[in-house]
Design a protein around this motif. Structure first.
Motif, PDB file in Angstrom:
ATOM      1  N   MET A   1      -3.411  12.249 -11.276  1.00 25.71           N
ATOM      2  CA  MET A   1      -4.157  13.444 -11.610  1.00 25.71           C
ATOM      3  C   MET A   1      -3.241  14.473 -12.259  1.00 25.71           C
ATOM      4  O   MET A   1      -3.599  15.060 -13.250  1.00 25.71           O
ATOM      5  N   LYS A   2      -2.062  14.671 -11.664  1.00 19.01           N
ATOM      6  CA  LYS A   2      -1.121  15.642 -12.208  1.00 19.01           C
ATOM      7  C   LYS A   2      -0.672  15.237 -13.611  1.00 19.01           C
ATOM      8  O   LYS A   2      -0.564  16.065 -14.506  1.00 19.01           O
ATOM      9  N   LYS A   3      -0.455  13.929 -13.805  1.00 20.02           N
ATOM     10  CA  LYS A   3      -0.050  13.438 -15.120  1.00 20.02           C
ATOM     11  C   LYS A   3      -1.150  13.663 -16.147  1.00 20.02           C
ATOM     12  O   LYS A   3      -0.871  13.991 -17.297  1.00 20.02           O
ATOM     13  N   LEU A   7      -0.786  15.823 -19.493  1.00 20.62           N
ATOM     14  CA  LEU A   7      -1.125  15.211 -20.777  1.00 20.62           C
ATOM     15  C   LEU A   7      -2.148  16.042 -21.535  1.00 20.62           C
ATOM     16  O   LEU A   7      -2.002  16.291 -22.733  1.00 20.62           O
ATOM     17  N   LEU A   8      -3.182  16.515 -20.830  1.00 17.75           N
ATOM     18  CA  LEU A   8      -4.216  17.309 -21.478  1.00 17.75           C
ATOM     19  C   LEU A   8      -3.677  18.649 -21.985  1.00 17.75           C
ATOM     20  O   LEU A   8      -3.992  19.079 -23.093  1.00 17.75           O
ATOM     21  N   VAL A   9      -2.864  19.310 -21.177  1.00 18.25           N
ATOM     22  CA  VAL A   9      -2.285  20.588 -21.607  1.00 18.25           C
ATOM     23  C   VAL A   9      -1.378  20.375 -22.815  1.00 18.25           C
ATOM     24  O   VAL A   9      -1.421  21.131 -23.781  1.00 18.25           O
ATOM     25  N   PRO A  88     -22.184  13.655  -9.298  1.00 16.78           N
ATOM     26  CA  PRO A  88     -21.532  14.104 -10.534  1.00 16.78           C
ATOM     27  C   PRO A  88     -20.143  13.498 -10.713  1.00 16.78           C
ATOM     28  O   PRO A  88     -19.439  13.239  -9.740  1.00 16.78           O
ATOM     29  N   VAL A  89     -19.786  13.284 -11.965  1.00 16.69           N
ATOM     30  CA  VAL A  89     -18.460  12.788 -12.308  1.00 16.69           C
ATOM     31  C   VAL A  89     -17.762  13.878 -13.117  1.00 16.69           C
ATOM     32  O   VAL A  89     -18.209  14.212 -14.217  1.00 16.69           O
ATOM     33  N   PRO A  90     -16.691  14.467 -12.567  1.00 18.74           N
ATOM     34  CA  PRO A  90     -15.976  15.510 -13.311  1.00 18.74           C
ATOM     35  C   PRO A  90     -15.370  14.942 -14.600  1.00 18.74           C
ATOM     36  O   PRO A  90     -14.936  13.785 -14.643  1.00 18.74           O
ATOM     37  N   ILE A 115     -10.540  10.108 -21.336  1.00 20.57           N
ATOM     38  CA  ILE A 115      -9.241   9.569 -20.951  1.00 20.57           C
ATOM     39  C   ILE A 115      -9.489   8.301 -20.149  1.00 20.57           C
ATOM     40  O   ILE A 115     -10.156   8.324 -19.113  1.00 20.57           O
ATOM     41  N   ASP A 116      -8.979   7.219 -20.637  1.00 20.14           N
ATOM     42  CA  ASP A 116      -9.109   5.940 -19.958  1.00 20.14           C
ATOM     43  C   ASP A 116      -8.012   5.849 -18.909  1.00 20.14           C
ATOM     44  O   ASP A 116      -6.827   5.868 -19.239  1.00 20.14           O
TER      45      ASP A 116
END
Length: 123
Positions: A1-3, A7-9, A88-90, A115-116
């Motif tokens: 999750m942190k990765k 990656l997104l930022v 729900p799926v975030p 994101i896969d």
């Protein structure tokens, strides 16, 4: 999750850098360096105003990636979005918000990021 967040930022910052000029000018996107999870005051106010009537999903801002000075300000904010639905799926998205000079704000675009989880090896 942190990765995934890192990656997104990073992706958002790179997108901001590609579209921004070296100098801040009207119409140019300016990358923002800030503490993740905490929006600057003006961006938070625009975010809250734009989403005050939204009940279709929960938006959690993760980072302000860039701003654009126009007749007001455009904000590109990385968000985690959870739909208001059963099971729900975030998801992750770049949310573009326009704040005018009178204090009004609205969501202009939401670009969902796909994101896969199998694309990157777990460590």
């Amino acid at each position: 999750m942190k990765k995934a967040i890192i990656l997104l930022v990073t992706l958002g910052l790179l997108l901001g850098l590609v579209s921004a000029n070296a100098e801040t000018m009207t119409g140019g996107w300016t990358p923002v360096v800030q503490e993740a999870g905490k929006l600057p005051e003006a961006a938070q106010a625009a975010f809250d105003k734009a989403l005050e009537k939204s009940d279709d999903a929960t938006y959690i801002p993760v980072a302000l990636l860039s701003t654009q000075v126009v007749a007001g300000t455009n904000y590109c904010i990385l968000c985690q979005i959870t739909p208001a639905a059963p099971d729900p799926v975030p998801t992750w998205a770049l949310v573009y918000i326009y704040a005018d000079l009178q204090g009004n704000a609205e969501i202009m675009n939401v670009y969902e990021l796909y994101i896969d989880k199998h694309a990157y090896p777990a460590k």
